[in-house]
Structures are given as structure tokens and as C-alpha cells.
Write a protein that holds these residues in place. Structure first.
Motif, PDB file in Angstrom:
ATOM      1  N   ASN A  26      41.574  40.399  45.968  1.00 17.18           N
ATOM      2  CA  ASN A  26      41.677  39.125  46.682  1.00 17.18           C
ATOM      3  C   ASN A  26      41.869  39.351  48.183  1.00 17.18           C
ATOM      4  N   VAL A  27      42.655  40.351  48.529  1.00 16.32           N
ATOM      5  CA  VAL A  27      42.832  40.683  49.945  1.00 16.32           C
ATOM      6  C   VAL A  27      41.501  41.110  50.547  1.00 16.32           C
ATOM      7  N   GLY A  28      40.767  41.952  49.833  1.00 16.39           N
ATOM      8  CA  GLY A  28      39.454  42.380  50.316  1.00 16.39           C
ATOM      9  C   GLY A  28      38.488  41.218  50.466  1.00 16.39           C
ATOM     10  N   ASN A  29      38.571  40.256  49.551  1.00 17.32           N
ATOM     11  CA  ASN A  29      37.693  39.086  49.656  1.00 17.32           C
ATOM     12  C   ASN A  29      37.992  38.281  50.921  1.00 17.32           C
ATOM     13  N   THR A  30      39.270  38.208  51.296  1.00 15.55           N
ATOM     14  CA  THR A  30      39.635  37.510  52.528  1.00 15.55           C
ATOM     15  C   THR A  30      39.036  38.211  53.742  1.00 15.55           C
ATOM     16  N   PHE A  31      39.100  39.543  53.761  1.00 16.52           N
ATOM     17  CA  PHE A  31      38.480  40.293  54.849  1.00 16.52           C
ATOM     18  C   PHE A  31      36.974  40.041  54.899  1.00 16.52           C
ATOM     19  N   GLN A  32      36.342  40.014  53.738  1.00 17.45           N
ATOM     20  CA  GLN A  32      34.893  39.804  53.696  1.00 17.45           C
ATOM     21  C   GLN A  32      34.516  38.403  54.176  1.00 17.45           C
ATOM     22  N   ASP A  33      35.322  37.399  53.805  1.00 15.25           N
ATOM     23  CA  ASP A  33      35.050  36.032  54.261  1.00 15.25           C
ATOM     24  C   ASP A  33      35.091  35.954  55.785  1.00 15.25           C
ATOM     25  N   GLN A  55      37.886  49.873  47.043  1.00  9.76           N
ATOM     26  CA  GLN A  55      39.010  50.573  46.415  1.00  9.76           C
ATOM     27  C   GLN A  55      39.500  49.818  45.183  1.00  9.76           C
ATOM     28  N   ALA A  56      39.589  48.487  45.294  1.00  6.69           N
ATOM     29  CA  ALA A  56      40.047  47.686  44.163  1.00  6.69           C
ATOM     30  C   ALA A  56      39.056  47.759  43.000  1.00  6.69           C
ATOM     31  N   LEU A  57      37.786  47.638  43.292  1.00  9.41           N
ATOM     32  CA  LEU A  57      36.773  47.688  42.234  1.00  9.41           C
ATOM     33  C   LEU A  57      36.739  49.065  41.570  1.00  9.41           C
ATOM     34  N   GLN A  58      36.887  50.113  42.378  1.00  9.07           N
ATOM     35  CA  GLN A  58      36.920  51.462  41.814  1.00  9.07           C
ATOM     36  C   GLN A  58      38.144  51.630  40.924  1.00  9.07           C
ATOM     37  N   GLY A  59      39.290  51.069  41.365  1.00 10.45           N
ATOM     38  CA  GLY A  59      40.503  51.152  40.556  1.00 10.45           C
ATOM     39  C   GLY A  59      40.357  50.422  39.237  1.00 10.45           C
ATOM     40  N   GLY A  76      52.174  43.914  28.481  1.00 11.76           N
ATOM     41  CA  GLY A  76      52.593  43.770  29.877  1.00 11.76           C
ATOM     42  C   GLY A  76      52.303  45.018  30.680  1.00 11.76           C
ATOM     43  N   PHE A  77      52.600  46.195  30.106  1.00 13.25           N
ATOM     44  CA  PHE A  77      52.301  47.439  30.793  1.00 13.25           C
ATOM     45  C   PHE A  77      50.801  47.591  31.026  1.00 13.25           C
ATOM     46  N   ALA A  78      50.020  47.256  30.010  1.00 11.36           N
ATOM     47  CA  ALA A  78      48.568  47.456  30.109  1.00 11.36           C
ATOM     48  C   ALA A  78      47.943  46.533  31.140  1.00 11.36           C
ATOM     49  N   ASN A  79      48.465  45.322  31.287  1.00 12.15           N
ATOM     50  CA  ASN A  79      47.855  44.342  32.191  1.00 12.15           C
ATOM     51  C   ASN A  79      48.355  44.442  33.618  1.00 12.15           C
ATOM     52  N   GLN A  80      49.457  45.132  33.838  1.00 13.53           N
ATOM     53  CA  GLN A  80      50.027  45.179  35.181  1.00 13.53           C
ATOM     54  C   GLN A  80      49.087  45.853  36.166  1.00 13.53           C
ATOM     55  N   ASP A  81      48.411  46.913  35.733  1.00 19.40           N
ATOM     56  CA  ASP A  81      47.457  47.587  36.624  1.00 19.40           C
ATOM     57  C   ASP A  81      46.360  46.630  37.061  1.00 19.40           C
ATOM     58  N   TYR A  82      45.827  45.864  36.110  1.00 18.00           N
ATOM     59  CA  TYR A  82      44.769  44.909  36.453  1.00 18.00           C
ATOM     60  C   TYR A  82      45.300  43.829  37.395  1.00 18.00           C
ATOM     61  N   THR A  83      46.528  43.407  37.187  1.00 23.23           N
ATOM     62  CA  THR A  83      47.116  42.389  38.064  1.00 23.23           C
ATOM     63  C   THR A  83      47.195  42.899  39.499  1.00 23.23           C
ATOM     64  N   ASP A  84      47.684  44.113  39.671  1.00 25.19           N
ATOM     65  CA  ASP A  84      47.805  44.678  41.018  1.00 25.19           C
ATOM     66  C   ASP A  84      46.432  44.860  41.668  1.00 25.19           C
ATOM     67  N   LEU A  85      45.463  45.354  40.893  1.00 25.49           N
ATOM     68  CA  LEU A  85      44.131  45.587  41.443  1.00 25.49           C
ATOM     69  C   LEU A  85      43.430  44.280  41.794  1.00 25.49           C
ATOM     70  N   ASN A  86      43.650  43.255  41.001  1.00 26.96           N
ATOM     71  CA  ASN A  86      43.049  41.953  41.321  1.00 26.96           C
ATOM     72  C   ASN A  86      43.646  41.373  42.599  1.00 26.96           C
ATOM     73  N   GLN A  87      44.938  41.592  42.815  1.00 22.58           N
ATOM     74  CA  GLN A  87      45.540  41.142  44.063  1.00 22.58           C
ATOM     75  C   GLN A  87      44.933  41.885  45.257  1.00 22.58           C
ATOM     76  N   ASP A  91      29.020  43.168  54.231  1.00 21.40           N
ATOM     77  CA  ASP A  91      29.061  44.143  53.135  1.00 21.40           C
ATOM     78  C   ASP A  91      30.447  44.147  52.487  1.00 21.40           C
ATOM     79  N   LEU A  92      30.539  44.822  51.346  1.00 18.50           N
ATOM     80  CA  LEU A  92      31.846  45.052  50.738  1.00 18.50           C
ATOM     81  C   LEU A  92      32.684  45.934  51.666  1.00 18.50           C
ATOM     82  N   ASN A  93      33.922  45.540  51.888  1.00 21.24           N
ATOM     83  CA  ASN A  93      34.785  46.334  52.751  1.00 21.24           C
ATOM     84  C   ASN A  93      35.529  47.388  51.930  1.00 21.24           C
ATOM     85  N   GLY A  94      36.282  48.226  52.635  1.00 25.61           N
ATOM     86  CA  GLY A  94      36.972  49.325  51.970  1.00 25.61           C
ATOM     87  C   GLY A  94      37.995  48.864  50.956  1.00 25.61           C
ATOM     88  N   THR A  95      38.683  47.771  51.249  1.00 26.89           N
ATOM     89  CA  THR A  95      39.691  47.263  50.314  1.00 26.89           C
ATOM     90  C   THR A  95      39.044  46.807  49.017  1.00 26.89           C
TER      91      THR A  95
END
Length: 255
Positions: free
Chosen positions: A201-208, A71-75, A187-198, A64-68
Motif C-alpha cells: 500500500n505504501v508503494g502504491n501511494t508512491f506510484q500514484d 520488494q513487497a511483491l517479492q516478499g 494468526g502466525f501464518a497471516n501476519q507476514d501477508y498483513t505486513d507485506l500488504n501494508q 513504473d513499479l517502484n522499489g517498495t
């Protein structure tokens, strides 16, 4: 016994009649004594497998989708629908940089520059013309008046050039600031998306990793399900490799 009867006997049958008889023969599979215990095992295992009902896998097949990840998708969803708090804080400053803001020091800078031109005229050009008029003995000399007028015209032109250049340079600087502000806003507008995508990626590693564990458990269960069939195949392979055949004959005679 005539030749025909002999032929019939060789073929395993004989025509009934006077002085004749009949014979029958049969053949069956024979196993060595050490293999015979496998017969009951094969029969029992085959029966058990036939009577065994369908059995589904009771474990978790897919991670299943993990908590990380959640949280990222909700963000990402919140950022897309509600905007960025950081952007809201910087919005006022960026809007000022992007707008046509008047430089509060520009007018004073232009005035100072124009005063410098006037001072230079008063200290250099004007005294020279007055000295020339005094030296000529006539303040009504048309040539001197024309020279004076040209000097004043040049002064006005110089003052205008100073204002045009300084205001023009300020306008160019303001436009450059606008373009820089646009880049900063992006740059300001995209920084949030950059952090959330990172984070995603961590959550995807947990799921794998969780999926690898689920796949391993399923493979172990599948091997357990296949084990009786492998044993049955092994036993039947041994039996078929050692089986032989025997033939028995039975003769019934006539008169």
C-alpha cells in the motif's frame, strides 16, 4: 435602348448588336488595412502546420513499479512459496499444543485424589463398620458383612468417578487447547501477508504520486502541441469577423 436591353444591363450582361454593348462585374473579399498583416501570418502558420511531421510524446507516460512495490511483491511471492521463518520457529510448539500430549502431572493428580478418597474411607467409613461388628459380638454376621461389602464397592466406585472426571476434564482441556492452537497458527501464518500488504500500500501511494507527475508533464506537452492551432483559430476568427466584399463592374461599348 429598348426595355429588353435595359433588363440585360441590369443583370450585368448585354446582347451584342448594333448600338449595344456588354458589361461584366466581379466581387472579392476585402479586409480592413489593420487586418491585412494577419493574412501572411495565417498563410505561414498554416503551411508550417501542414509540413510539420508527426511528433510523439518523448516523456514517460505511465509510472513504473517502484522499489517498495517490488520488494513487497517479492516478499509475498517468497512467503507463498517458501513459508514463513516465524512460522517455522513456532511450528514445534504449536504442534505440541495441537497434538494429544499427555499431561505429566495428571496421573499424579488422579492418584492424589484417589488417595484422599481412600483415606476418607479408612478414617471414617471403615472404623464405623468395624465398631459395629465388634459391638455385635460376631464377625460372621451376614448383615455386617453385606454392609462392609457395600462400603468397599462404594469406595471403588468413588475412586473410578475421580479418575473418570479428572481424565475427562483433562481431555476437554486438551481439545480446547487444540482449537486455540489452530487460531494461533492462522494468526502466525497471516501476519507476514498483513505486513507485506501494508508495504504494498505504501508503494502504491508512491506510484500514484509518480503517475500524477507523469500526467502533468503529458498535459503540458499536449498544451504546447495545441498552441499553434489555437493561435490559427484566433487569427482566422478575427479575419472572418471583419471581412467584407467589394464589387467591380466593367463595361465595353458598341458602335
Amino acid at each position: 435602348m429598348n426595355p429588353l436591353q435595359e433588363k440585360h444591363r441590369a443583370l450585368g450582361w448585354a446582347r451584342p448588336g448594333k448600338g449595344g454593348g456588354s458589361s461584366t462585374s466581379s466581387s472579392q473579399i476585402a479586409y480592413p488595412d489593420e487586418i491585412k498583416p494577419l493574412l501572411s501570418n495565417v498563410a505561414q502558420l498554416s503551411t508550417d502546420l501542414y509540413n510539420k511531421g508527426w511528433q510523439g510524446y518523448g516523456g514517460q507516460r505511465f509510472a513504473d513499479l517502484n522499489g517498495t512495490q517490488q520488494q513487497a511483491l517479492q516478499g509475498i511471492q517468497d512467503r507463498a512459496t517458501g513459508g514463513s521463518e516465524l512460522w517455522n520457529q513456532a511450528k514445534g510448539n504449536l504442534s505440541q499444543m495441537m497434538g494429544d500430549q499427555q499431561n505429566p502431572y495428571l496421573d499424579q493428580q488422579v492418584a492424589n485424589a484417589q488417595k484422599s478418597v481412600v483415606d476418607s474411607y479408612n478414617l471414617s467409613t471403615k472404623p464405623q463398620m468395624e465398631s459395629a461388628m465388634v459391638g455385635s459380638g460376631s464377625f460372621g454376621n451376614s448383615g455386617l458383612q453385606q454392609m462392609q461389602q457395600q462400603g468397599q464397592n462404594q469406595l471403588q466406585q468413588n475412586l473410578g468417578n475421580v479418575a473418570t472426571q479428572m481424565y475427562g476434564d483433562a481431555y476437554k482441556t486438551n481439545q480446547t487447547n487444540k482449537m486455540q492452537a489452530l487460531g494461533m497458527a492462522q494468526g502466525f501464518a497471516n501476519q507476514d501477508y498483513t505486513d507485506l500488504n501494508q508495504m504494498l500500500n505504501v508503494g502504491n501511494t508512491f506510484q500514484d504520486q509518480a503517475q500524477n507527475k507523469a500526467d502533468f508533464n503529458y498535459e503540458q506537452w499536449q498544451s504546447q502541441q495545441d498552441d499553434p492551432y489555437k493561435k490559427l483559430q484566433a487569427m482566422t476568427g478575427v479575419m472572418s469577423g471583419t471581412a467584407g466584399s467589394t464589387t467591380t463592374s466593367k463595361q465595353s461599348g458598341g458602335k
